[in-house]
Scaffold this motif. Structure first.
Motif, PDB file in Angstrom:
ATOM      1  N   ARG A 233       0.820  -1.206   0.000  1.00  0.00           N
ATOM      2  CA  ARG A 233       0.000   0.000   0.000  1.00  0.00           C
ATOM      3  C   ARG A 233       0.860   1.265   0.000  1.00  0.00           C
ATOM      4  NH1 ARG A 233      -3.723   0.563   4.734  1.00  0.00           N
ATOM      5  NH2 ARG A 233      -2.760  -1.450   5.196  1.00  0.00           N
ATOM      6  N   GLU A 236       2.290   1.720  -3.460  1.00  0.00           N
ATOM      7  CA  GLU A 236       1.297   2.219  -4.411  1.00  0.00           C
ATOM      8  C   GLU A 236       1.031   3.703  -4.209  1.00  0.00           C
ATOM      9  OE1 GLU A 236      -1.213  -1.704  -5.804  1.00  0.00           O
ATOM     10  OE2 GLU A 236      -2.096  -0.433  -4.265  1.00  0.00           O
ATOM     11  N   GLN A 237       1.038   4.120  -2.935  1.00  0.00           N
ATOM     12  CA  GLN A 237       0.839   5.549  -2.668  1.00  0.00           C
ATOM     13  C   GLN A 237       2.022   6.375  -3.136  1.00  0.00           C
ATOM     14  OE1 GLN A 237       0.060   5.664   1.532  1.00  0.00           O
ATOM     15  NE2 GLN A 237      -1.999   4.823   1.277  1.00  0.00           N
ATOM     16  N   THR A 238       3.218   5.813  -3.028  1.00  0.00           N
ATOM     17  CA  THR A 238       4.413   6.565  -3.410  1.00  0.00           C
ATOM     18  C   THR A 238       4.551   6.664  -4.919  1.00  0.00           C
ATOM     19  OG1 THR A 238       5.443   5.562  -1.465  1.00  0.00           O
ATOM     20  CG2 THR A 238       6.893   6.783  -2.948  1.00  0.00           C
ATOM     21  N   ILE A 239       4.423   5.532  -5.617  1.00  0.00           N
ATOM     22  CA  ILE A 239       4.679   5.571  -7.057  1.00  0.00           C
ATOM     23  C   ILE A 239       3.408   5.771  -7.867  1.00  0.00           C
ATOM     24  CG2 ILE A 239       6.781   4.182  -6.836  1.00  0.00           C
ATOM     25  CD1 ILE A 239       5.231   1.784  -7.915  1.00  0.00           C
ATOM     26  N   ARG A 240       2.269   5.731  -7.189  1.00  0.00           N
ATOM     27  CA  ARG A 240       0.969   5.969  -7.830  1.00  0.00           C
ATOM     28  C   ARG A 240       0.730   5.072  -9.042  1.00  0.00           C
ATOM     29  NH1 ARG A 240      -0.696  10.430  -5.045  1.00  0.00           N
ATOM     30  NH2 ARG A 240       1.065  11.558  -4.209  1.00  0.00           N
ATOM     31  N   GLU A 241       1.009   3.826  -8.883  1.00  0.00           N
ATOM     32  CA  GLU A 241       0.598   2.873  -9.918  1.00  0.00           C
ATOM     33  C   GLU A 241       0.316   1.520  -9.281  1.00  0.00           C
ATOM     34  OE1 GLU A 241       4.101   1.178 -12.302  1.00  0.00           O
ATOM     35  OE2 GLU A 241       4.765   3.201 -11.865  1.00  0.00           O
ATOM     36  N   LYS A 242      -0.451   0.720 -10.002  1.00  0.00           N
ATOM     37  CA  LYS A 242      -0.806  -0.604  -9.486  1.00  0.00           C
ATOM     38  C   LYS A 242       0.410  -1.519  -9.558  1.00  0.00           C
ATOM     39  CE  LYS A 242      -4.970  -1.858  -8.050  1.00  0.00           C
ATOM     40  NZ  LYS A 242      -4.648  -1.622  -6.677  1.00  0.00           N
TER      41      LYS A 242
ATOM     42  N   LYS B 166       9.081   0.093  -6.162  1.00  0.00           N
ATOM     43  CA  LYS B 166       8.962  -1.252  -6.722  1.00  0.00           C
ATOM     44  C   LYS B 166      10.339  -1.875  -6.962  1.00  0.00           C
ATOM     45  CE  LYS B 166       6.781  -3.517 -10.662  1.00  0.00           C
ATOM     46  NZ  LYS B 166       7.788  -3.548 -11.734  1.00  0.00           N
TER      47      LYS B 166
END
Lengths: 317, 319
Positions: A233, A236-242, B166
């Protein structure tokens, strides 16, 4: 209101409540939805018989299945200061601790024991995710140090089952300091030339992953366990992608070179024994379940607490 | 000068004084000096007042102040012959962590630290001081170099935390941090750390497992950011003031807990209002900490560092 609701219904209700089935006889698999009967589930080490989903398992149940004859002895862990920061969020820290103790019947988030697996002396520690998300505070740090010291004293390997949401915020900086502290414990084993195997179970995250849980000589994970530093989570908040399917799961980490193996819970014991006996330069073990060891291998052991038992005192307070 | 939210009244007074002086520069006949001086005095009293008893949350804001001296400033100000060394020999060079060989008071050392950058371009280049695994692996490499050539290691900590991305996860952020902490504990040379701004969780520990640890007066060091803690325990990220309070993340509380060894005083109004003084004060502290460790045997240094961390947690704080 008619006469039925006034008159008949109470009788029906009382009839039902008397025969009520205990709620926890059936567990629904969170992955595939199959209803699993409790006895069957326990026999299967909390793994779904339909989809092989690995659910949480208490340290005691895990150890009971791992050690010969289900017998192990608890290793004492020095008790740390109870509430060093006098921490208070919406609840006071001691209140949260009390609730966790009442809910689990355990005194803290890690259990350290010793015993034999296929006649191989082992010290084992397991984190209890059901106790405040298994969070690493001073007690967990002390537990890992105690486990390492015991293993060095007995010249036997340490197997650690990790599971945690991370560091215990209620102990602030002192929980963060468990990262170097537990790393010292790993060093003790290295210097003594003893194997340290780390088994990562669902979920292992944060400061726990970034210290002792990633420093094993052999790194094994249970299938589909979430293993990460930053949780999905947050990313996802940091890189703003799924994030891709299966990201940060055991198999994904295996593919990315972060683990040695992903092993089904039912094969774990045998695999641990096989690896440990090779690392310890011992002959292969006898396969299969073994009865409890007849004689205690070491004389200096503390008076043996009742096998498997050592029932934790309910909430120390 | 960038003013923080709680410094707003101060910015108004200082702004007025500045305005008056600007006016006087345009009109030679006006005499504003007396009035402006009165405003200056008022501003100074207010500044003293504001900084006398900073709440933990305000300390977090000061620790993150963009004008505070950063790692690069300390390296330029305190070291000579600085020779940056780059790369983890595996994947990349991470600019969030800088380091290399240098001389401190003429003695060769290895210096490593997190650099946040000072404008948009450099901040992006430095990834706001949030390192990826490559950064920690570079640090490991440099520490190893120091270990083999018997050079003391000096680290400067200033990071919001390790980067939650990521690629960082795929390349083993957790493992890189764990190995860096392990490397710190193996060093047979003196290692000293100064937390110069933010000590953000595991990303800080990886460079701060040292024999001696100092913190600047208004720096912070915590297991989680107050915002993160608030959103987990209060379910409301806006409760960061309460969280900052509860986490006990100030240099003063950490000193009482025995987690750090010394507090370095900052000039009035924080390091951002006296950059040079701050850099010099940090230099003095490093000198004193190294002095306590020079001449010690390798085994002693390793044991000292281990025991320091094993002993932590014996002291608590009163309510």
């Amino acid at each position: 209101m008619n006469w039925i609701s006034n008159y008949v219904r109470p009788k029906i209700n009382s009839l039902f409540s008397r025969r009520e089935v205990p709620e926890n006889l059936w567990t629904k698999c969170p992955e595939c939805g199959t209803m699993l009967f409790h006895r069957e589930l326990a026999e299967n080490l909390n793994v779904c018989s339909t989809c092989d989903h690995h659910m949480g398992i208490s340290p005691r149940d895990r150890f009971a299945a791992m050690f010969d004859g289900g017998i192990f002895t608890e290793v004492e862990v020095p008790q740390p200061l109870a509430d060093p920061l006098v921490f208070r969020d919406q609840k006071k820290y001691p209140e949260r601790m009390k609730a966790a103790r009442n809910a689990t019947g355990e005194k803290e988030a890690m259990l350290v024991v010793e015993g034999e697996m296929a006649r191989t002396p082992v010290v084992a520690a397991a984190q209890d995710f059901s106790f405040m998300a298994g969070s690493m505070g001073m007690y967990v740090g002390n537990a890992i140090i105690a486990a390492a010291e015991r293993a060095v004293q007995r010249k036997c390997p340490l197997v650690l089952f990790a599971a945690a949401g991370g560091a215990r915020m209620q102990e602030g900086i002192l929980s963060l300091m468990q990262m170097p502290r537990t790393t010292v414990a790993v060093q003790m084993l290295r210097e003594a030339g003893l194997p340290y195997i780390c088994v990562l179970t669902h979920p292992t995250t944060g400061g726990v992953t970034a210290s002792y849980a990633m420093l094993g000589d052999v790194q094994i994970a249970e299938p589909n366990a979430l293993i990460c530093f930053a949780g999905p989570r947050v990313i996802e908040q940091t890189i703003r992608e799924k994030l891709p399917e299966g990201f940060q799961r055991a198999e994904y980490l295996l593919d990315h070179g972060m683990l040695d193996r992903v092993t089904h819970r039912k094969n774990m014991r045998e695999e641990l024994v096989t690896i440990l006996r090779m690392l310890m330069n011992q002959p292969p073990a006898i396969k299969g379940d073994l009865p409890a060891p007849e004689i205690k291998p070491v004389i200096d052991l503390p008076p043996p607490a009742t096998p498997e038992a050592v029932i934790p005192e309910k909430a120390a307070e | 000068m960038n003013y923080l939210e709680f410094e707003k009244p101060l910015s108004e007074i200082e702004g007025k004084a500045e305005e008056l002086r600007a006016l006087a520069r345009g009109n030679k006949e006006m005499d504003v000096e007396k009035e402006a001086a009165a405003l200056d005095k008022k501003a100074e009293t207010l500044l003293k007042d504001l900084y006398k008893d900073l709440t933990p949350w305000r300390k977090c804001q000061v620790a993150r102040h963009p004008d505070r001296p950063h790692c690069k400033d300390y390296i330029e100000g305190l070291f000579t012959d600085y020779t940056p060394l780059a790369g983890d020999r595996n994947f990349a060079d991470d600019h969030a962590i800088m380091g290399g060989l240098a001389r401190f008071n003429d003695n060769p050392v290895v210096v490593i630290g997190q650099e946040k950058g000072h404008d948009t371009k450099t901040r992006i280049e430095r990834n706001f001081g949030m390192a990826r695994p490559e950064g920690y692996r570079k640090a490991i490499r440099l520490m190893d170099l120091a270990h083999r050539f018997r050079l003391p290691v000096i680290t400067l900590v200033d990071t919001p935390g390790a980067y939650p991305g990521k690629g960082a996860e795929e390349r083993g952020q957790a493992e890189a941090i764990a190995r860096a902490t392990q490397k710190c504990l193996e060093l047979a040379v003196p290692m000293v750390t100064v937390v110069i701004g933010e000590g953000g969780s595991g990303g800080a520990v990886a460079l701060a497992t040292a024999n001696r640890i100092a913190m600047l007066e208004h720096s912070v060091y915590s297991v989680i950011s107050p915002e993160g803690c608030a959103s987990i325990l209060w379910k409301d990220a806006e409760k960061m003031r309460e969280a900052a309070e509860a986490l006990r993340l100030t240099a003063q509380d950490l000193h009482k807990l025995g987690v750090i060894d010394r507090i370095i005083k900052e000039p009035l109004g924080g390091a951002q209002r006296g950059r040079r003084e701050t850099v010099e004060a940090v230099g003095k502290a490093i000198e004193m900490m190294l002095k306590e460790l020079t001449g010690r045997k390798p085994d002693w240094l390793i044991k000292d560092r281990r025991n320091k961390f094993l002993d932590m947690g014996s002291k608590g704080l009163a309510a």
